[in-house]
Design an enzyme around this catalytic site. Structure first.
Site, PDB file in Angstrom:
ATOM      1  NE  ARG A 114      15.652  68.612  89.176  1.00  0.00           N
ATOM      2  CZ  ARG A 114      14.333  68.451  88.971  1.00  0.00           C
ATOM      3  NH1 ARG A 114      13.894  67.667  88.009  1.00  0.00           N
ATOM      4  NH2 ARG A 114      13.479  69.097  89.742  1.00  0.00           N
ATOM      5  CE1 TYR A 174      37.163  53.725  84.377  1.00  0.00           C
ATOM      6  CE2 TYR A 174      34.810  54.152  84.260  1.00  0.00           C
ATOM      7  CZ  TYR A 174      36.051  54.422  84.802  1.00  0.00           C
ATOM      8  OH  TYR A 174      36.166  55.369  85.781  1.00  0.00           O
ATOM      9  CE  LYS A 188      37.978  59.556  81.288  1.00  0.00           C
ATOM     10  NZ  LYS A 188      36.632  59.552  81.835  1.00  0.00           N
ATOM     11  CG  ASP A 195      32.303  54.062  76.595  1.00  0.00           C
ATOM     12  OD1 ASP A 195      32.751  55.082  76.024  1.00  0.00           O
ATOM     13  OD2 ASP A 195      32.452  53.849  77.817  1.00  0.00           O
TER      14      ASP A 195
END
Length: 382
Positions: free
Chosen positions: A50, A103, A201, A176
């Site tokens: 982690r 978005y 993406k 972004d």
């Protein structure tokens, strides 16, 4: 490595051959924990996955290199990256400026999640510098949040100009860069403080992974983000990190082909009688075209268009498409079509960010361009 081009960096940065075996492809380290050489004696700084994992480290170094930044952090999703960033920088009572066509998931995070935590936001038309300046609350605004091009209206923001406005007000500029990808646009070089990616993406590029990333230069902020990255725990898995690394190796050639195909699609749509308008930064008539020319290498694979006959016509086009898959997301090798108002942006219905009901969004893939055009012809009909 910083002297090399982005194509070279995407293949080599953070990805030296394995020192033990000489393997060229970075190994996947599917381990949760690491043997220590005595109490506190960590090997290369690894103790628990982690906190850090070698495969994730390789991707973080590669993303930082291709964005020309000093630090990278990889997350389980783009939304996990956004949430961790906001909770690291902001405090209850702070204010953030967001795009007026952000978005839907980003809007939902601000409106429905962090709003309850006490984070305030207001929207602005990010191509309009004066609109952003007017939305900033001096002494309260901690972040100006920008998508460029925006999702799904493909508006273009002037990153360098907004960096100046943000910094004058003591705010950080967050960009972004998902729609453009690091190959087409590099916000850090234009004055951005932090770049956000949904690596699901174009970075991954094959619709087979979910992930997110943050890249930045500031050492102190990077240390704080790394602390929250570990403390909150929404980290990218080793296998997902490896998939994105593999995707980045072909990012440049994919983005050029996406752009080639999208330009042909735009040419077709612009002349179609059923289409009232085409939204694409590469069109000379696009309001942000001049800015896009200045800050983008090319204009990408995302195309939106509106139907003259209204919402039902838009829904019909989505239903009739065959080669284009009716699906959310974007940036994969296959062409996708969607109705933002009822799909990716359903969360903004009834809000100031609501998108036009007659809008269709395309993620133009890498198929043979004649096949793509033939499918659009039959979907649009007469």
């Amino acid at each position: 490595m910083n002297e090399h081009g982005i194509e070279t960096l995407a293949i080599h940065a953070g990805q030296d051959p394995d020192p033990v075996t000489g393997a060229v492809a970075p190994p996947i380290h599917p381990t949760s924990t690491y043997q220590q050489d005595g109490v506190g004696g960590l090997r290369s700084g690894y103790e628990y996955s982690r906190t850090a994992n070698p495969t994730r480290t390789a991707l973080e170094e590669c993303l930082a290199a291709i964005e020309h930044a000093r630090h990278g952090l990889v997350f389980a999703s783009g939304m996990a990256a956004e949430d961790t960033l906001l909770r690291t920088i902001c405090r209850p009572g702070d204010h953030v400026v967001i795009p007026d066509d952000a978005y839907g998931g980003t809007y939902r995070l601000f409106a429905e999640v962090l709003g309850r935590w006490g984070l305030e936001y207001s929207s602005a038309h990010v191509p309009d510098i004066d609109s952003v300046r007017a939305a900033i609350r001096p002494g309260q605004t901690s972040i100006v949040w920008v998508e460029t091009p925006t999702n799904p209206m493909l508006a273009v923001a002037d990153i360098a100009a907004l960096a100046g406005v943000s910094h004058e007000a003591g705010a950080l500029l967050v960009v972004d860069n998902t729609f453009a990808s690091p190959y087409l646009q590099q916000p850090m070089r234009l004055g951005a403080d932090i770049v956000v990616h949904s690596t699901t993406k174009y970075c991954g590029g094959h619709s087979d992974v979910v992930g997110g990333a943050l890249v930045l230069d500031d050492d102190d902020l990077a240390e704080r983000l790394a602390y929250h990255h570990n403390a909150i725990g929404a980290v990218g898995s080793p296998f997902d990190s490896w998939l994105v690394l593999r995707g980045l190796k072909t990012l440049a050639v994919r983005m050029d082909r996406h752009s080639d195909n999208a330009e042909r699609v735009v040419e077709f749509l612009t002349g179609h009688p059923a289409v009232s308008s085409v939204l694409y930064p590469g069109l000379p008539g696009h309001p942000g075209h001049d800015v896009a020319v200045k800050q983008m290498r090319r204009f990408g694979g995302m195309v939106s268009f509106r139907l003259r006959a209204g919402e039902q016509a838009a829904l019909d086009v989505c239903e009739r498409a065959r080669l284009f898959t009716l699906a959310e997301s974007l940036g994969g090798v296959e062409s996708l079509i969607e109705h933002p108002g009822r799909m990716t942006h359903a969360s903004v219905v009834g809000s100031p960010l609501e998108v036009p009901a007659d809008l269709v969004r395309l993620s133009v893939g890498l198929e043979t361009i004649d096949d793509i055009l033939d499918d659009l012809k039959q979907a649009l009909g007469r």
